[in-house]
Design an enzyme around this catalytic site. Structure first.
Site, mmCIF file in Angstrom:
data_model
loop_
_atom_site.group_PDB
_atom_site.id
_atom_site.type_symbol
_atom_site.label_atom_id
_atom_site.label_comp_id
_atom_site.label_asym_id
_atom_site.label_seq_id
_atom_site.Cartn_x
_atom_site.Cartn_y
_atom_site.Cartn_z
ATOM 1 N N ASN A 150 -6.368 -2.542 2.452
ATOM 2 C CA ASN A 150 -6.363 -3.986 2.638
ATOM 3 C C ASN A 150 -7.796 -4.488 2.700
ATOM 4 O OD1 ASN A 150 -3.588 -4.339 2.763
ATOM 5 N ND2 ASN A 150 -3.498 -4.206 4.978
ATOM 6 N N ARG A 196 0.834 -1.216 0.000
ATOM 7 C CA ARG A 196 0.000 0.000 0.000
ATOM 8 C C ARG A 196 0.861 1.255 0.000
ATOM 9 N NH1 ARG A 196 -3.392 -0.031 4.895
ATOM 10 N NH2 ARG A 196 -1.597 -1.140 5.702
#
Length: 95
Positions: free
Chosen positions: A42, A24
């Site tokens: 997520n 990320r």
């Protein structure tokens, strides 16, 4: 597909070993370099959802990067969906 601004919205679901490996953070850095706004989150089941809005070419480049050898972890697949930019994002955040 583009709106009045010529911007598009890319939603990509990234599968593989992509949680807990800096994916990320890496995605956010690449998106900001490309001038995109959005988020990387997520999901349950180990996937990461990437939502990016901006120039269609920049979104396409981000999509390529998501499954490149440079991406952290191990990407086994990316599912994409394109649409019209909503314009409700500021910056690019990790969730």
């Amino acid at each position: 597909m583009s709106g009045d601004t010529g911007h598009v919205r890319l939603t990509a679901w990234v599968r593989g070993e992509v949680q807990g490996v800096g994916f990320r953070w890496w995605t956010r850095a690449r998106a900001l370099e490309l001038g995109l706004v959005g988020s990387a989150s997520n999901l349950r089941g180990g996937r990461v959802e990437v939502v990016a809005e901006g120039d269609p070419v920049a979104c396409g480049k981000l999509l390529e990067l998501l499954s490149s050898e440079r991406a952290p972890g191990r990407v086994t697949g990316v599912t994409e969906q394109w649409g019209v930019a909503r314009g409700n994002n500021v910056g690019f955040v990790e969730r």
